[in-house]
Design an enzyme around this catalytic site. Structure first.
Site, PDB file in Angstrom:
ATOM      1  CE  LYS A 121      -4.485   0.732  -0.058  1.00 26.37           C
ATOM      2  NZ  LYS A 121      -5.452  -0.110  -0.790  1.00 26.37           N
ATOM      3  CG  ASP A 161      -6.735   3.178  -1.725  1.00 29.70           C
ATOM      4  OD1 ASP A 161      -7.277   2.066  -1.747  1.00 29.70           O
ATOM      5  OD2 ASP A 161      -6.713   3.899  -0.712  1.00 29.70           O
TER       6      ASP A 161
END
Length: 441
Positions: A121, A161
């Site tokens: 991430k 995202d």
């Protein structure tokens, strides 16, 4: 500038309260899962920290000629099942613990879905609404330049995202290709179709949420035709979830976004709302609805509640108000541990985030496969493969839920941790499964 990130926390509203710190939450759940599987302490020690976390400084020349430096992160939790995989978010509240937790959730998602990926991430501390398009592009390219040493199609594959989109992925792809000197479409997913993106990727997370809801409704004998739902968040995931639920005959009676909310007990016209939001950038004041305070969403008497915003929305304050039969976690980490306990006591069926919103990473996997093959599938084929994967994963978690007599969140963690631990054992990292777990829960 590039440096390894120390364990010290960055000040943030999210990390201020340990009970709402996503990194501490996921570590606690991992420990409980290792204990439930009667695995030894070594498994937890391997999984409790990402294998690599990078902090970078990204200097950007602004439109007025000045230089502003932005802080970015990339966390790689595990690569035992394959290259790390996970999105990049641009948000003013991004912090190191959040990024680490999100990378750990990505490891679990991939394991639950049976994908050959680990968890990664990334994030940049920025409010992209304050940047011009030129500044946003320069920031996107600068971030990729800064993290290039640890990413790539065999190492770590980014994706969109919060507050990032296919256009930003396109800029990032171009920057990575410039640095490499050749075209590497499998380096990043969620990119425009013309440069190797997959059909169905934009809708994938929302479509996966709805597939999970449909499976839960079957288990609970709730007909979706005429069922009611409320959605927190109307970005990509929330809007796509609303679209597909609407198509199934679900009545969406309430929606909130960052500016407020709307309510209509007879159901909101979702196609018209999507057009309205494309022009106004908010659901507020949509014709035919009454404005709704954001916090009122949780107390509505609906069948399905869908948090599709950010972390820590279902808390000790909001959980007692919830009347829904199904809570579908379209966002990552929307429920605090204390909030989760209340939901369990109320008997609400929770579809945990690491299962519910895994449609995005699944179609990202499909995109990566197509890039590697140089052969691309039709949207119908992508959607059919997604549905098959999501239903199979739901059944695996639900079966564990019944076998272990645990809630769905605990069951999802047990499935994910079990598969990751099995991979570590196969590679020789874990020798003895029978050693007792000595740490306290």
């Amino acid at each position: 500038m590039m440096n390894d990130v120390p364990e010290s926390k960055v000040e943030s509203p999210i990390t201020a309260n340990t009970s709402e710190n996503p990194y501490e939450i996921v570590k606690s759940l991992l420990k409980e899962s290792v204990m439930a599987l009667q695995l030894n302490e070594d498994v937890y020690r391997i999984l409790e920290k990402p294998i690599r976390v990078l902090e970078v400084s990204i200097p950007v020349r602004m439109d007025d000629g000045s230089i502003k430096s932005f802080t970015g992160y990339r966390s790689q939790h595990s690569d035992i099942l394959g290259p790390a995989k996970g999105g990049i978010r641009f948000h003013p509240n991004v912090n190191i613990d959040e990024v680490k937790a999100l990378s750990m959730w990505m490891s679990l998602k991939s394991a639950i879905l049976g994908l050959p990926f680990g968890g990664g991430k990334g994030g940049v501390i920025v409010d992209p609404r304050q940047l011009s398009e030129c500044e946003l592009e320069n920031l996107s390219r600068g971030y990729i330049r800064a993290i290039t040493p640890i990413i790539g199609p065999e190492k770590d594959i980014p994706a969109p995202d919060v507050n990032t989109n296919p256009q930003i992925m396109g800029w990032m792809l171009d920057e990575y290709d410039r640095l490499r000197g050749y075209n590497v479409p499998g380096f990043i997913t969620g990119k425009p179709i013309i440069v190797g993106g997959s059909q169905g990727r934009v809708e994938a997370t929302g479509r996966g949420v709805v597939i999970s809801i449909a499976e839960a409704a079957k288990k609970l004998n709730i007909p979706l035709q005429g069922a009611t739902a409320a959605i927190q968040g109307f970005g990509n995931v929330g809007s796509m979830t609303a679209k597909f639920l609407h198509q199934l005959g679900v009545k969406i009676v309430a929606i909130t976004d960052i500016k407020g909310g709307i309510y209509n007990e007879n159901g909101i016209d979702i196609p018209a709302l999507q057009q309205f939001v494309s022009n106004t950038k908010s659901v507020v004041d949509f014709p035919g609805t009454n404005n709704l305070e954001s916090e009122q969403l949780f107390s509505l008497p609906v069948d399905i509640l869908i948090p599709a915003a950010l972390e820590n929305q279902i808390t000790t304050e909001t959980a007692p108000q919830i009347q829904a039969k199904i809570l579908a976690e379209a966002a990552n980490g929307p429920t605090t541990p204390d909030g989760d306990r209340i939901l369990n006591e109320k008997g609400i069926f929770v579809i945990p985030d690491i299962l519910c919103n895994s449609g995005g990473v699944t179609v990202s996997y499909f995109e990566w496969v197509q890039n590697n093959m140089g052969y691309y599938w039709k949207e119908e084929e992508v959607n059919a493969k997604l549905e098959e994967k999501m239903i199979h994963a739901f059944e695996d978690v639900h079966k564990m839920h019944q076998e272990k007599q645990v809630n769905m969140r605990e069951a999802a963690y047990i499935v994910g941790v079990g598969r990751i631990a099995e991979a570590y054992k196969a590679r020789g990292w874990i020798k003895d499964w029978s050693m007792p777990f000595k740490c306290k829960a």
